[in-house]
Design a protein around this motif. Sequence first.
Motif, PDB file in Angstrom:
ATOM      1  N   LEU A 102      61.617 -11.371  35.345  1.00  0.00           N
ATOM      2  CA  LEU A 102      61.089  -9.967  35.847  1.00  0.00           C
ATOM      3  C   LEU A 102      59.531  -9.747  35.686  1.00  0.00           C
ATOM      4  N   GLU A 138      67.690  -1.247  40.514  1.00  0.00           N
ATOM      5  CA  GLU A 138      67.939  -2.599  40.307  1.00  0.00           C
ATOM      6  C   GLU A 138      69.064  -2.887  39.329  1.00  0.00           C
ATOM      7  N   TYR A 191      71.147  -6.674  37.667  1.00  0.00           N
ATOM      8  CA  TYR A 191      71.403  -7.805  37.851  1.00  0.00           C
ATOM      9  C   TYR A 191      72.480  -8.384  36.989  1.00  0.00           C
ATOM     10  N   ALA A 209      75.282 -12.154  44.496  1.00  0.00           N
ATOM     11  CA  ALA A 209      74.066 -11.567  44.279  1.00  0.00           C
ATOM     12  C   ALA A 209      74.014 -10.929  45.518  1.00  0.00           C
ATOM     13  N   TYR A 229      72.424  -8.282  46.660  1.00  0.00           N
ATOM     14  CA  TYR A 229      71.287  -8.157  47.272  1.00  0.00           C
ATOM     15  C   TYR A 229      70.338  -8.988  47.997  1.00  0.00           C
ATOM     16  N   TYR A 266      71.613 -13.109  39.030  1.00  0.00           N
ATOM     17  CA  TYR A 266      71.959 -12.467  40.176  1.00  0.00           C
ATOM     18  C   TYR A 266      71.479 -11.110  40.642  1.00  0.00           C
ATOM     19  N   ARG A 267      70.797 -10.924  41.654  1.00  0.00           N
ATOM     20  CA  ARG A 267      70.473  -9.374  41.753  1.00  0.00           C
ATOM     21  C   ARG A 267      71.693  -8.683  42.518  1.00  0.00           C
TER      22      ARG A 267
END
Length: 151
Positions: free
Chosen positions: A20, A46, A48, A133, A135, A148-149
């Motif tokens: 990030l 956010e 993860y 993920a 997102y 993985y978001r």
Amino acid sequence: MQNYPDPVIQQKQAALAKFLGIPQESLRESSGSLYTFKAFFHGNDEAYLVLTNNEATIAAGHAVQEKLWLISLETLFAYFDIDAYPADVLGKMKTREIRRVNDELKALIYNTSGMDALKDKMFAFGNRKNLLADYDQMEYYQDGYFIYRLY
């Protein structure tokens, strides 16, 4: 009794921070777990998962079982070319009702092909990132970890 930081958690945080481009201290570890693994938060919007290859496969296996209702609706809508989104149900049904539907689907699968057959097919088609993920359905790689978001 003094708490010492978990070195694995520290490595995962370091990899995510590097990915990030932020200081590691700005990441918070979740108090609970998702698919048996800790998540990390950056700010208020956010989250993860940071996992090894083996952990990602385990987590995706858990995700299959928890998202059967979603997988079923997506498959039905795609098969019949219906312009609707499974997530639309979230505002119209209670979580308890969705869990009940998911449990019924789980029973159907266990009593037919078995869950492993479904998991194997999904993984063979590369669906791990889609399962983990939420997102962006993307799988990123940094310093030995898959990222993985969630949102």
